[in-house]
Scaffold this active site. Structure first.
Site, PDB file in Angstrom:
ATOM      1  N   GLY A  88      56.307 -76.884 -46.841  1.00 12.40           N
ATOM      2  CA  GLY A  88      55.918 -75.980 -47.929  1.00 12.40           C
ATOM      3  C   GLY A  88      56.535 -76.308 -49.296  1.00 12.40           C
ATOM      4  CD  GLN A 142      60.255 -76.040 -53.498  1.00 13.81           C
ATOM      5  OE1 GLN A 142      59.230 -75.652 -53.145  1.00 13.81           O
ATOM      6  NE2 GLN A 142      61.438 -76.831 -53.059  1.00 13.81           N
ATOM      7  CB  CYS A 175      65.251 -76.520 -49.567  1.00  9.34           C
ATOM      8  SG  CYS A 175      64.330 -75.952 -51.106  1.00  9.34           S
ATOM      9  CG  LEU A 176      60.461 -80.626 -50.246  1.00  6.97           C
ATOM     10  CD1 LEU A 176      58.973 -80.492 -50.574  1.00  6.97           C
ATOM     11  CD2 LEU A 176      60.784 -81.883 -49.538  1.00  6.97           C
ATOM     12  CG  HIS A 205      62.309 -71.743 -47.500  1.00  5.49           C
ATOM     13  ND1 HIS A 205      63.368 -72.611 -46.894  1.00  5.49           N
ATOM     14  CD2 HIS A 205      61.961 -72.539 -48.502  1.00  5.49           C
ATOM     15  CE1 HIS A 205      63.628 -73.366 -47.854  1.00  5.49           C
ATOM     16  NE2 HIS A 205      62.672 -73.601 -48.844  1.00  5.49           N
ATOM     17  CD  GLU A 206      58.134 -73.143 -49.246  1.00 15.76           C
ATOM     18  OE1 GLU A 206      58.064 -73.361 -50.323  1.00 15.76           O
ATOM     19  OE2 GLU A 206      58.638 -74.012 -48.488  1.00 15.76           O
ATOM     20  CG  HIS A 229      61.466 -71.777 -53.351  1.00 21.37           C
ATOM     21  ND1 HIS A 229      62.456 -72.288 -53.970  1.00 21.37           N
ATOM     22  CD2 HIS A 229      61.150 -72.475 -51.974  1.00 21.37           C
ATOM     23  CE1 HIS A 229      62.869 -73.393 -53.182  1.00 21.37           C
ATOM     24  NE2 HIS A 229      62.143 -73.537 -51.849  1.00 21.37           N
TER      25      HIS A 229
HETATM   26 NI    NI Z   1      62.499 -74.662 -50.350  1.00 18.12          NI
END
Ligand code: NI
Length: 177
Positions: free
Chosen positions: A47, A52, A99-100, A141-142, A145
């Site tokens: 995701g 991000q 998480c990226l 999670h997304e 953000h």
């Molecule tokens: Ni993330």
């Protein structure tokens, strides 16, 4: 097409509430979605939310490969615009998340097991689906953000937080919650 730079934890763009998308026809939006898809594919993640990549708008992309799907069926890549999540039960489960924007680390995070996701697709169609298990986790999670929330802010037990390499060497079973 371009692979975009990913904001890392500590950058304020990750802490802001992202704005609603107003104009689905904007050429910049179409470009952003293509670039986000390319960036996500390059990262190997499941995701990616627009903040991000330094765009504070309510957009995320996600997919669930068959290997990580609770049902065994893959969910193909999709973009969700102006998403709204509603838990469909009080039940939560712990599961591992990375998480990226927090590279190299992962943690066990409690998430609702069953949610409803509504929002828009990029072509303006209404989206309304129920998700469970890992897919529900990815979407929570997304969506977080878009509200300036990173997974460590959801954690309840910091013993289940570590570097990927160490956790792979020392796998820890997760407790029920
Ligand atoms: Ni993330």
């Amino acid at each position: 097409m371009a692979i975009l730079k990913i904001a890392r934890m500590g950058h304020p763009v990750l802490l802001a509430r992202a704005a609603e998308v107003e104009d689905l026809a904007a050429p910049a939006l179409a470009r952003l979605l293509v670039d986000m898809a390319e960036t996500l594919a390059d990262s190997g993640g499941v995701g990616l939310a627009a903040p991000q990549v330094f765009v504070s708008q309510r957009i995320f992309l996600f997919h669930v490969p068959a290997s990580r799907s609770d049902t065994g069926a893959a969910l193909p890549l999709r973009a969700v615009i102006n998403p709204v999540l509603t838990p469909l039960s009080d039940e939560k489960m712990l599961g591992w998340e990375g998480c990226l924007s927090i590279p190299g680390l992962r943690a066990a995070v409690p998430r609702f097991t069953h949610i409803r996701l509504t929002g828009l697709t990029p072509d303006g169609a209404k989206l309304d689906e129920e998700l469970t298990g890992f897919a529900a986790r990815v979407v929570q999670h997304e969506a977080d953000h878009l509200d300036g929330i990173l997974y460590p802010m959801r954690m309840e037990d910091f013993r289940y937080f570590g570097y990927n390499e160490e956790l792979e060497r020392n796998p820890a079973p997760l407790p029920e919650i």
